[in-house]
Design a protein around this motif. Structure first.
Motif, PDB file in Angstrom:
ATOM      1  N   PRO A  69      15.340 -10.905   8.742  1.00 11.70           N
ATOM      2  CA  PRO A  69      16.499 -11.356   7.966  1.00 11.70           C
ATOM      3  C   PRO A  69      17.411 -12.332   8.707  1.00 11.70           C
ATOM      4  N   ASP A  70      17.495 -12.185  10.039  1.00 13.12           N
ATOM      5  CA  ASP A  70      18.321 -13.108  10.816  1.00 13.12           C
ATOM      6  C   ASP A  70      17.484 -14.031  11.702  1.00 13.12           C
ATOM      7  N   GLY A  71      16.151 -13.976  11.517  1.00 13.93           N
ATOM      8  CA  GLY A  71      15.274 -14.819  12.308  1.00 13.93           C
ATOM      9  C   GLY A  71      14.761 -14.180  13.574  1.00 13.93           C
ATOM     10  N   GLN A  72      15.383 -13.074  14.002  1.00 13.05           N
ATOM     11  CA  GLN A  72      15.014 -12.435  15.264  1.00 13.05           C
ATOM     12  C   GLN A  72      14.746 -10.937  15.130  1.00 13.05           C
ATOM     13  N   THR A  73      15.506 -10.276  14.286  1.00 12.82           N
ATOM     14  CA  THR A  73      15.458  -8.814  14.206  1.00 12.82           C
ATOM     15  C   THR A  73      14.487  -8.368  13.125  1.00 12.82           C
ATOM     16  N   VAL A  74      13.497  -7.562  13.502  1.00  7.23           N
ATOM     17  CA  VAL A  74      12.505  -7.078  12.542  1.00  7.23           C
ATOM     18  C   VAL A  74      13.126  -6.026  11.630  1.00  7.23           C
ATOM     19  N   ASN A  75      12.951  -6.202  10.342  1.00  7.87           N
ATOM     20  CA  ASN A  75      13.402  -5.257   9.327  1.00  7.87           C
ATOM     21  C   ASN A  75      12.318  -4.188   9.163  1.00  7.87           C
ATOM     22  N   SER A  76      12.557  -2.998   9.642  1.00  7.30           N
ATOM     23  CA  SER A  76      11.530  -1.948   9.642  1.00  7.30           C
ATOM     24  C   SER A  76      11.095  -1.578   8.232  1.00  7.30           C
ATOM     25  N   GLU A  77      12.007  -1.643   7.272  1.00  7.38           N
ATOM     26  CA  GLU A  77      11.629  -1.331   5.892  1.00  7.38           C
ATOM     27  C   GLU A  77      10.634  -2.353   5.354  1.00  7.38           C
ATOM     28  N   ALA A  78      10.805  -3.609   5.748  1.00  6.42           N
ATOM     29  CA  ALA A  78       9.849  -4.643   5.330  1.00  6.42           C
ATOM     30  C   ALA A  78       8.477  -4.387   5.939  1.00  6.42           C
ATOM     31  N   VAL A  79       8.444  -3.974   7.204  1.00  6.64           N
ATOM     32  CA  VAL A  79       7.171  -3.669   7.850  1.00  6.64           C
ATOM     33  C   VAL A  79       6.453  -2.561   7.092  1.00  6.64           C
ATOM     34  N   THR A  80       7.183  -1.517   6.748  1.00  5.64           N
ATOM     35  CA  THR A  80       6.598  -0.409   5.994  1.00  5.64           C
ATOM     36  C   THR A  80       6.065  -0.879   4.650  1.00  5.64           C
ATOM     37  N   PHE A  81       6.859  -1.689   3.950  1.00  7.24           N
ATOM     38  CA  PHE A  81       6.436  -2.199   2.646  1.00  7.24           C
ATOM     39  C   PHE A  81       5.155  -3.011   2.755  1.00  7.24           C
ATOM     40  N   TYR A  82       5.118  -3.988   3.659  1.00  4.67           N
ATOM     41  CA  TYR A  82       3.944  -4.852   3.744  1.00  4.67           C
ATOM     42  C   TYR A  82       2.711  -4.102   4.225  1.00  4.67           C
ATOM     43  N   ARG A  83       2.889  -3.160   5.145  1.00  5.66           N
ATOM     44  CA  ARG A  83       1.725  -2.396   5.604  1.00  5.66           C
ATOM     45  C   ARG A  83       1.164  -1.539   4.458  1.00  5.66           C
ATOM     46  N   HIS A  84       2.036  -0.940   3.687  1.00  3.06           N
ATOM     47  CA  HIS A  84       1.569  -0.159   2.534  1.00  3.06           C
ATOM     48  C   HIS A  84       0.920  -1.070   1.486  1.00  3.06           C
ATOM     49  N   TYR A  85       1.527  -2.207   1.243  1.00  2.00           N
ATOM     50  CA  TYR A  85       1.041  -3.184   0.261  1.00  2.00           C
ATOM     51  C   TYR A  85      -0.367  -3.645   0.634  1.00  2.00           C
ATOM     52  N   PHE A  86      -0.526  -4.122   1.854  1.00  2.56           N
ATOM     53  CA  PHE A  86      -1.831  -4.642   2.274  1.00  2.56           C
ATOM     54  C   PHE A  86      -2.872  -3.530   2.344  1.00  2.56           C
ATOM     55  N   SER A  87      -2.453  -2.346   2.788  1.00  3.39           N
ATOM     56  CA  SER A  87      -3.386  -1.208   2.860  1.00  3.39           C
ATOM     57  C   SER A  87      -3.853  -0.795   1.473  1.00  3.39           C
TER      58      SER A  87
END
Length: 457
Positions: A86-104
């Motif tokens: 969201p700020d270019g540097q800090t990973v949004n953990s909720e986004a990681v969870t979403f995309y990993r579930h989505y791709f899986s």
């Protein structure tokens, strides 16, 4: 039966901003589209903004099952830079969870994810610094790309860096269809070059990291046809091809920027700022494969009036309205399937027969409810005809030896389309805007049967 190669990828494509929804939720920061809608909602069809779209954020599990039901074996979407970082540097953990579930979920349903990194959704925090006009965007994109490779590389085998990079160049800096909607050819050239370098550094990051799989780029290719064989029209067509196709295709596949393009830009005082090692980096970091989006050809003629130095592409070529054209009246686009064969032959003959696939091809139609039958199914025979005509030409190219490994339609479910909102529908599934329900169209049944045969009757 016209059979396609074994293990051919049959699927559809979309993007994060056009399908996910939750545009301001779950830790996501605004992109230029979110901010532009906030500032100027009147520019958008029926005030349909990017907040909700198709809500894949909520429905991806059911939608993956729908893909399986029509036997799709692949699907291309993108990651939202603004959601993951969201700020270019800090990973949004909720986004990681979403995309990993989505791709899986896609993989669990037999659908191979092809994941793109940028689909016109420039982060607002970077746009405030100048966006693709600034060199900072190159480093920012490379960091984002490497973050994606690290977080999702175990799930994704095929990556692409950009979707249609020429579009955010021309629509944002020449024609006014994307933010910042200015008209500045000099800036457009710099934006194009910085985009090319962002792509190059992402490819370098992928190769340096020795990540599994392959990496490519998705380009919109409109083969260029001159009005006549006169020297003037041929010169106009040559430059239109250089500017719109070869400007990205040559460096990403061959590792070189066309000399004729550089010369014409230099003549018109349009050369971009280039860092010392840029050209060497481009040469060393070519792609493994190419995605080709094809909808319509480009027809040109010599320009009637020319500014020197040039201030717009119209100083190099004019549009030519071919009187014999077949047209999609809803988009105003010419329907010319034969160009897909020409694309196939261009890749074979001019680009080392690199592996490639049709990453988008489809037909947008307005007010599709007119074609609802008594069972509630849209009878979109026009879409089936469009795809059959193009697939016949693609098959012809494959038979002639072009190294094509797949075909993706735009799109799986009717999606939000920038300033046009939901005006034109493209999907195999109809989206009901009142309740988000999806319902299969006739084209979806046809596509399933096509996949089952792996061929055209």
């Amino acid at each position: 039966m016209k059979k396609f190669p074994e293990h051919f990828l049959w699927g559809a494509a979309t993007s994060a901003p056009q399908s996910e929804g939750h545009g301001s939720q779950n830790g996501k920061s605004p992109s230029t589209w979110d901010k532009w809608y906030e500032l100027n909602p009147e520019k958008f069809q029926l005030n349909q903004g990017p907040e909700d779209t198709t809500k894949m954020y909520e429905y991806f599990k059911d939608d993956a099952k729908r893909m399986k039901e029509i036997h799709m074996n692949s699907f291309r979407t993108s990651i939202a830079w603004t959601r993951l970082l969201p700020d270019g540097q800090t990973v949004n953990s909720e986004a990681v969870t979403f995309y990993r579930h989505y791709f899986s979920e896609l993989i669990a349903n037999g659908v191979k994810p092809i994941i793109n990194l940028f689909h016109f959704d420039m982060p607002w925090w970077l746009m405030e610094k100048g966006g693709w006009e600034t060199r900072e965007s190159v480093e920012a994109f490379a960091f984002y790309a490497n973050t994606c490779f690290e977080l999702f590389g175990d799930l994704v085998e095929q990556w692409t860096t950009f979707n249609e990079p020429m579009v955010h160049v021309e629509c944002g800096y020449l024609y006014g269809y994307h933010y910042p909607a200015i008209h500045d050819l000099k800036k457009a050239v710099q934006v194009g070059f910085n985009t090319l370098m962002a792509h190059t550094m992402a490819v370098k990051s992928f190769k340096d990291g020795k990540y599994q799989g392959s990496i490519g780029i998705i380009l919109n290719v409109s083969p260029c046809y001159p009005k006549s064989q006169s020297p003037e029209d041929l010169k106009a067509a040559e430059f239109a091809d250089l500017l719109n196709t070869k400007s990205f295709l040559d460096p990403t596949v061959l590792g070189t920027i066309p000399a004729k393009l550089i010369d014409r830009l230099a003549e018109n005082e349009l050369l971009p700022d280039v860092a010392e090692n840029d050209l060497e980096l481009i040469k060393k970091n070519t792609v493994d494969f190419i995605g080709m989006n094809y909808y319509q050809p480009r027809r040109v003629q010599a320009p009637a009036n020319v500014n020197k130095p040039a201030v717009s592409p119209a100083d190099f070529y004019d549009h030519y309205d071919w009187p014999d054209k077949k047209i999609n009246p809803y988009r105003g686009w010419e329907i010319y399937p034969e160009a897909l064969y020409d694309v196939a032959m261009m890749i074979k003959n001019d680009y080392n027969n690199i592996a490639w696939y049709v990453s988008e091809n489809g037909m947008g139609v307005a007010e599709e409810e007119r074609f609802l039958d008594q069972t509630g199914m849209i009878q979109d025979d026009y879409r089936i005809e469009f795809m059959e005509e193009h697939l016949n030409q693609l098959h012809k190219g494959i038979e002639a030896g072009s190294n094509c490994f797949g075909y993706h339609s735009w799109t799986f479910i009717d999606c939000w389309s920038w300033l046009n909102g939901y005006k034109n529908r493209y999907g195999f599934y109809r989206l009901d805007l009142e309740n988000d329900q999806r319902s299969l169209k006739k084209s979806g049944i046809w596509f399933k049967e096509l996949i089952d045969r792996n061929g055209l009757i």
